[in-house]
Design an enzyme around this catalytic site. Structure first.
Site, PDB file in Angstrom:
ATOM      1  N   ILE A  36     -71.884  86.458  39.253  1.00 31.98           N
ATOM      2  CA  ILE A  36     -70.513  86.420  37.979  1.00 31.98           C
ATOM      3  C   ILE A  36     -71.631  87.342  36.658  1.00 31.98           C
ATOM      4  O   ILE A  36     -70.622  88.287  35.999  1.00 31.98           O
ATOM      5  CB  ILE A  36     -70.649  85.467  36.433  1.00 31.98           C
ATOM      6  CG1 ILE A  36     -69.428  85.685  35.591  1.00 31.98           C
ATOM      7  CG2 ILE A  36     -71.572  84.708  36.518  1.00 31.98           C
ATOM      8  CD1 ILE A  36     -68.066  86.722  35.973  1.00 31.98           C
ATOM      9  N   SER A  47     -84.674  85.769  35.454  1.00 30.27           N
ATOM     10  CA  SER A  47     -84.186  85.235  37.287  1.00 30.27           C
ATOM     11  C   SER A  47     -85.034  84.950  37.748  1.00 30.27           C
ATOM     12  O   SER A  47     -86.380  86.009  37.938  1.00 30.27           O
ATOM     13  CB  SER A  47     -83.307  86.393  37.481  1.00 30.27           C
ATOM     14  OG  SER A  47     -82.770  85.405  39.049  1.00 30.27           O
ATOM     15  N   ARG A  48     -85.444  84.004  38.139  1.00 35.35           N
ATOM     16  CA  ARG A  48     -86.417  83.317  38.798  1.00 35.35           C
ATOM     17  C   ARG A  48     -85.757  84.038  40.540  1.00 35.35           C
ATOM     18  O   ARG A  48     -87.485  84.415  41.223  1.00 35.35           O
ATOM     19  CB  ARG A  48     -85.685  81.842  39.900  1.00 35.35           C
ATOM     20  CG  ARG A  48     -85.919  80.895  38.128  1.00 35.35           C
ATOM     21  CD  ARG A  48     -85.472  79.797  38.737  1.00 35.35           C
ATOM     22  NE  ARG A  48     -86.040  78.269  37.865  1.00 35.35           N
ATOM     23  CZ  ARG A  48     -85.039  77.478  37.492  1.00 35.35           C
ATOM     24  NH1 ARG A  48     -85.059  76.478  39.011  1.00 35.35           N
ATOM     25  NH2 ARG A  48     -85.882  76.101  36.543  1.00 35.35           N
ATOM     26  N   LYS A  78     -69.238  80.996  29.925  1.00 33.45           N
ATOM     27  CA  LYS A  78     -68.492  78.947  29.925  1.00 33.45           C
ATOM     28  C   LYS A  78     -68.965  78.674  31.710  1.00 33.45           C
ATOM     29  O   LYS A  78     -69.513  79.475  32.208  1.00 33.45           O
ATOM     30  CB  LYS A  78     -66.579  79.696  30.536  1.00 33.45           C
ATOM     31  CG  LYS A  78     -66.495  80.264  31.635  1.00 33.45           C
ATOM     32  CD  LYS A  78     -66.263  79.511  32.266  1.00 33.45           C
ATOM     33  CE  LYS A  78     -66.206  79.906  34.062  1.00 33.45           C
ATOM     34  NZ  LYS A  78     -66.136  78.576  34.939  1.00 33.45           N
ATOM     35  N   ASP A 136     -64.684  73.656  36.717  1.00 31.86           N
ATOM     36  CA  ASP A 136     -65.539  74.983  36.892  1.00 31.86           C
ATOM     37  C   ASP A 136     -64.773  76.179  36.950  1.00 31.86           C
ATOM     38  O   ASP A 136     -64.671  77.290  35.679  1.00 31.86           O
ATOM     39  CB  ASP A 136     -66.742  75.322  37.862  1.00 31.86           C
ATOM     40  CG  ASP A 136     -66.984  76.736  37.413  1.00 31.86           C
ATOM     41  OD1 ASP A 136     -68.643  76.778  36.405  1.00 31.86           O
ATOM     42  OD2 ASP A 136     -67.263  77.463  38.189  1.00 31.86           O
TER      43      ASP A 136
END
Length: 307
Positions: free
Chosen positions: A12, A34-35, A89, A167
């Site tokens: 996303i 970000s990992r 969201k 979701d």
């Protein structure tokens, strides 16, 4: 210029957030966390928000695109550091934590924005205006999509707090709560939960509103082929239908010109406006409907989900 950092660089973020930010001259994307440490060209990428806040460039705001289970601590870190926060969201894994974040934002004097991208679909605003002068008798939601297409390999969606089929379906509920003239609430639900996961793969939800309208939502996360994102409202003065997630609108079967769909640019325009005004916008109603479906829903065990 709003200097913004992005936390969570998944599908996303790449498909929607980064292009929307690049197209809006009010923003400068200056860092990401970000990992997986993806390659974003010259943009510095940090392991997590703590590292980004401590070692990264100066930030005014943070957009959080992580799974909901990890949202609370990340949001708290940003808010307590005095940053405005944009929540993808769903805004959290529970209704209570969204209220907590809103309280912290108020105490810190920063903006919190619970974003609902489907509300910015092209047909939603004209649908809301049309319904505002009519009595809604019945609403039917059909929200069916292919989880393997939209969430490949994303195991978090099946864990507690991941919402499963809700979701995507929370997008429908965000439209519902935006366009209905009176509030909706859940009266019952049936949740189909695969035997090897924690969240439903399909569901039927019964709702009503203060006017006594019959509202139903039929949800499926295993639909292949064409995807279905429809909301149909029967009123005392005609039938309204939103299709393609709100991008298309018909009234009594006749198409209505609503223009192009610009959901994420609309979200970031709204966020910039809220920052300029110093106002938060926190709306947990779609998440509340999901929570009530889980509270009232009868669970049916179905066959295991296989990626």
């Amino acid at each position: 210029m709003i200097r913004i950092g992005l936390v969570g660089v998944g599908k996303i973020a790449r498909d929607q957030h980064i292009p929307a930010l690049a197209a809006d001259a009010r923003y400068q994307l200056v860092a990401a966390a970000s990992r997986t440490k993806p390659d974003l060209g010259v943009l510095p990428v940090f392991q997590d928000i703590e590292e980004m806040l401590a070692q990264g460039p100066a930030l005014d705001a943070v957009a959080l695109c992580t799974p909901p289970q990890a949202r609370r601590e990340t949001a708290l870190a940003a808010l307590r550091a005095g940053k405005h926060v944009f929540l993808e969201k769903p805004p959290g894994a529970s209704v209570g934590e969204v209220a907590e974040l809103a309280a912290v934002a108020r105490a810190q004097g920063v903006v919190l924005f619970t974003s609902w991208h489907s509300r910015f679909a092209a047909g939603v605003a004209p649908a809301k205006a049309w319904l505002s002068t009519r009595r809604v008798r019945e609403v039917a939601i059909e929200w069916r999509e292919d989880v393997r297409r939209w969430h490949p390999g994303q195991t978090w969606i099946w864990e507690a707090g991941g919402l499963g089929v809700f979701d995507p379906a929370i997008n429908a509920l965000s439209i519902l709560t935006e366009i209905l003239p009176t509030e909706a609430f859940v009266t019952g639900a049936t949740l189909q939960v695969p035997e090897n996961v924690q969240s439903p793969v399909a569901a039927h939800v019964d709702m009503t509103n203060l006017d006594g309208a019959r509202i139903t939502a039929d949800l499926d996360f295993l639909q292949t082929g064409p995807q279905t994102w429809d909301l149909t409202a029967q009123t005392d003065d005609g039938v309204l239908k939103l299709s393609m997630g709100g991008a298309e609108l018909t009234l009594d079967g006749q198409p209505v010109e609503v223009g192009e769909n610009h959901e994420y640019p609309g979200l970031y325009d709204r966020f910039a406006t809220l920052i300029a005004r110093g106002e938060s916008e926190v709306d947990a109603r779609p998440l509340t409907l999901v929570a009530d479906a889980f509270l009232l829903g009868t669970r049916e065990s179905v066959e295991a989900f296989v990626e």
